[in-house]
Structures are given as structure tokens and as C-alpha cells.
Design a protein around this motif. Sequence first.
Motif, PDB file in Angstrom:
ATOM      1  N   PHE A  34       0.805  -1.212   0.000  1.00 59.50           N
ATOM      2  CA  PHE A  34       0.000   0.000   0.000  1.00 59.50           C
ATOM      3  C   PHE A  34       0.843   1.269   0.000  1.00 59.50           C
ATOM      4  O   PHE A  34       0.477   2.272  -0.613  1.00 59.50           O
ATOM      5  N   GLN A  35       1.989   1.228   0.697  1.00 58.16           N
ATOM      6  CA  GLN A  35       2.830   2.434   0.778  1.00 58.16           C
ATOM      7  C   GLN A  35       3.646   2.598  -0.487  1.00 58.16           C
ATOM      8  O   GLN A  35       3.788   3.709  -1.014  1.00 58.16           O
ATOM      9  N   GLY A  36       4.198   1.480  -0.970  1.00 53.38           N
ATOM     10  CA  GLY A  36       5.042   1.538  -2.161  1.00 53.38           C
ATOM     11  C   GLY A  36       6.338   2.278  -1.877  1.00 53.38           C
ATOM     12  O   GLY A  36       6.624   2.720  -0.763  1.00 53.38           O
ATOM     13  N   GLY A  37       7.175   2.397  -2.853  1.00 58.01           N
ATOM     14  CA  GLY A  37       8.426   3.116  -2.703  1.00 58.01           C
ATOM     15  C   GLY A  37       9.556   2.220  -2.195  1.00 58.01           C
ATOM     16  O   GLY A  37       9.368   1.077  -1.771  1.00 58.01           O
ATOM     17  N   PHE A  38      10.749   2.738  -2.308  1.00 57.55           N
ATOM     18  CA  PHE A  38      11.961   1.980  -1.967  1.00 57.55           C
ATOM     19  C   PHE A  38      12.017   1.621  -0.480  1.00 57.55           C
ATOM     20  O   PHE A  38      12.356   0.501  -0.104  1.00 57.55           O
ATOM     21  N   VAL A  39      11.676   2.564   0.397  1.00 52.05           N
ATOM     22  CA  VAL A  39      11.839   2.361   1.844  1.00 52.05           C
ATOM     23  C   VAL A  39      10.953   1.232   2.339  1.00 52.05           C
ATOM     24  O   VAL A  39      11.382   0.336   3.084  1.00 52.05           O
ATOM     25  N   TRP A  41       9.527  -1.305   0.669  1.00 45.83           N
ATOM     26  CA  TRP A  41       9.966  -2.618   0.168  1.00 45.83           C
ATOM     27  C   TRP A  41      11.318  -3.028   0.778  1.00 45.83           C
ATOM     28  O   TRP A  41      11.565  -4.225   0.989  1.00 45.83           O
ATOM     29  N   PHE A  42      12.165  -2.065   1.070  1.00 44.38           N
ATOM     30  CA  PHE A  42      13.435  -2.384   1.742  1.00 44.38           C
ATOM     31  C   PHE A  42      13.185  -2.969   3.131  1.00 44.38           C
ATOM     32  O   PHE A  42      13.861  -3.922   3.563  1.00 44.38           O
ATOM     33  N   ILE A  43      12.211  -2.413   3.830  1.00 42.56           N
ATOM     34  CA  ILE A  43      11.872  -2.938   5.158  1.00 42.56           C
ATOM     35  C   ILE A  43      11.368  -4.378   5.044  1.00 42.56           C
ATOM     36  O   ILE A  43      11.741  -5.263   5.819  1.00 42.56           O
ATOM     37  N   PHE A  44      10.509  -4.636   4.051  1.00 43.73           N
ATOM     38  CA  PHE A  44       9.956  -5.982   3.895  1.00 43.73           C
ATOM     39  C   PHE A  44      11.055  -6.992   3.570  1.00 43.73           C
ATOM     40  O   PHE A  44      11.131  -8.064   4.186  1.00 43.73           O
ATOM     41  N   TYR A  45      11.909  -6.659   2.578  1.00 44.20           N
ATOM     42  CA  TYR A  45      12.959  -7.606   2.185  1.00 44.20           C
ATOM     43  C   TYR A  45      14.036  -7.752   3.268  1.00 44.20           C
ATOM     44  O   TYR A  45      14.690  -8.803   3.357  1.00 44.20           O
ATOM     45  N   SER A  46      14.227  -6.726   4.091  1.00 42.32           N
ATOM     46  CA  SER A  46      15.175  -6.852   5.205  1.00 42.32           C
ATOM     47  C   SER A  46      14.618  -7.753   6.306  1.00 42.32           C
ATOM     48  O   SER A  46      15.349  -8.484   6.974  1.00 42.32           O
ATOM     49  N   PHE A  47      13.308  -7.696   6.518  1.00 39.90           N
ATOM     50  CA  PHE A  47      12.674  -8.512   7.551  1.00 39.90           C
ATOM     51  C   PHE A  47      12.509  -9.963   7.118  1.00 39.90           C
ATOM     52  O   PHE A  47      12.496 -10.882   7.944  1.00 39.90           O
ATOM     53  N   LEU A  48      12.406 -10.202   5.806  1.00 38.40           N
ATOM     54  CA  LEU A  48      12.131 -11.534   5.283  1.00 38.40           C
ATOM     55  C   LEU A  48      13.183 -12.577   5.679  1.00 38.40           C
ATOM     56  O   LEU A  48      12.820 -13.687   6.110  1.00 38.40           O
TER      57      LEU A  48
END
Length: 404
Positions: A34-39, A41-48
Motif C-alpha cells: 500500500f505504501q510503495g516506494g523503496f523504503v 519494500w526495503f523494510i519488507f525484504y530486510s525482515f524476510l
Amino acid sequence: MLKARLKRLRRFESFFRLVLLLILLGCSYVFAMFQGGFVSWFIFYSFLPFALYSFLLLCYPLQGFKMERRMPKRHLKAGETIIIEITLKRKIPFPILFLVVEDILPASIQSKQHKQLIFPGFKTRIDLKYPLKVSRGEYKWEGIRLITGDVLGIFKKERWFDHQQRVLVYPRYEELIYKPLESRFEHGGTVNPMQFQRDTSLVSSVRQYQPGDRVSWIDWKATARTNTMMSKEFEVRQTNDLMIVFNRVNTEHFEAAVQFAASIVKTIIQHGGKLGFFSVGEKVTYIPIRGEAMQESVIFDHLARVLPNCTAPLDQVVKKELAPYQPAATLAVITSTVNKELIDGLSGELRRSGGTVVYNIKKRDTPANQNEGKYISLANQRGIVVKTLYEGQFRAAFLEVLQA
């Protein structure tokens, strides 16, 4: 019943933590969508990766570890240091970020657990060791607990290894200057009739009957031949046997008394003497007089486990338990307190059976007790030798008795 409940509770906790992990992962994904943007998605891939590791750790069985605890010695002397070695092995090299190895120490040790934090990574074998200084007693190790978890702190895994081991720590002892105690009672102010006993299996000659001779001593053939009552004359043999009476009274000097008891036992056995051991406490332990090397092992095992739990008066227990079986031996009483009841008891029935020595054991640098001084003087008047010995000054224990 309780174990089953705990097991169900742990399963519920694991399920709850798994749901929490999935909720966090879903929230980060929804936020990125929903938010989109680099930040975002960076949070999601860092948490994964952390979430994936937590999930794999949940599935990884700590039961795959094999544990071994090694102790170089199972019998030690008080004050020695034991090196305890722990080896952990596993087949699957799953990357473990950290591992807490907790060795559950015996309850008698003040620090009842020993923890080590290690970072095993992909290692399949882990070797640990730690030193432990032990005092007199019996020690029982129960098991080892392994604890690990994920970086996020969501999952925590434990594994308990039931591995019981025992170590027996003998008391320290000093080498004493050995001198048989019977010479004190033969030549001193006290006569010790127990030091000489008739061996009724060896007849040396015959003599005229004397009042007090037993009927079994009468030589009927010689009586018929001489028409006079004749008695057998037996060979008389000397004995250095010693019966040690250990008073397990609860005082601050108890450990010093245990150390002296070990010292006197070690010395007599080394010099070929025979001794017995009568330990008075909550339970009475009687070890008959023997001279074998096994006797030292039996008594030292007892001294390693013994506790200061004597509640009944020593003289009463000795008269009741030991007097009916008292063999021909000098009585050596080891105590850490002297009172009038003890002196009166030793002056009675046991006193008529043989010589008595009382060792009053004290810790180092302990001030003199005036009340005990009066009772010691009373004992000396009654022919009972009482010597006060201090920790670290046991070497001349036999000599001091002979000089008394």
C-alpha cells in the motif's frame, strides 16, 4: 499429569509465536504493497531473511544434539580442582547464531549452575571445559540444558539432557607421627586391661585354681591327676587395636574434626594397625575393627558424606550401641566439644573396659574455652586423657597423648 500440561502449554506457546511471526511478516508485506516506494519494500525484504530463519529454527530439532560430560576423577580430596569437560555433537550443520550451555551443578555448591554462551555457527562438534573447586562431600550432577533462539527474540528453544554423575570428595588429612597408644596405658598413671587379652586357643601351661577363674579354664585331667583344682594358663597377646568414636555434633569446628578423623585413620592403616569406627549422628554407623586396606576406603567413604547432625548425648549412644560389642581396643573419642556429661559417661562402664583418649578438635586460632578447661581437668583426675588439638597441628597427636 503436570508434565502433560506443561507439554501442551509449550505447544500452544510455539503456535502463538508462529502466528505472531506470520502477522508481522504479513504487516510488513501489506505496508509495502500500500505504501510503495523503496523504503517500504526495503523494510519488507530486510525482515524476510530473519522471519525465514525464525521459521527454520522452529523446525530444527535440538534433539539432534548428543551430549557427553567427562570428569577425569570421581574421587578427589577436599580443596582440589576438578576440570569438567562437555562435548556436544550433531549431524545437521544448521547455522545456530548463539547457544547457551547450562550445566546444573549439585545443590551443595553455592553457584548452582554454570552457563556458557557460545556461537557455534555451522559447527557439528563443540568442546567446552570449566574448572570447579570442591570441598568435602558427595556431589551429584543432574543434567545439562541447551537454550537458543532467533535474532528477533520471538522463538526460544530448550533441550534438557538428563545425565547424572556423582563425585565423592574425601576430607583432607595430615601425616601423623605414629606411636601405639597402649604404651600410655601400660606405663602411665592409667592401667588399661584391654591392651592384653588371653588367647584361649593357645594353652601354655597349667596352674592351681584361683578365685575368679572361669569354669571353662579348669583342666580336668590335671585336676584328676594331682587331686587339686588346676586351671589352664593361656598365652597372653598384646593388641594395638583402636576403636574411634566420632561425635558428629554441630559446631563450627566440625570440618576440622572430620579432617583429624581422616588423618588418624590414614596413619594407623599405613602402619599396619587395626581400627574400628563408630560414628554418632542422626544415624549411628558402626564399622568393626579390621586391618585390611579396604577398611580405609570404607571409613573415608563415610567421612566424605558425613554431616553434623548428632542430637543425642554421645555418652548415652556409646553405652547403648557400642558397649555391648566393645572389643579389646583403646577407645579414641573425636569431638569438638567437651562437657561434664561426656566425662561422666566415659568414666562409667566403658572406663572399666579399657583406656580412653578424648581428642578435642578446634579450628585454627580459636580462643580457649574456660568451661571446657574445667571438664578437661576433671577428666584427667579420673584417668581419662583429653587433648585439645587445633587445625594444622595434628601431626603430634599420638605423642601428646603419650606425654600426658
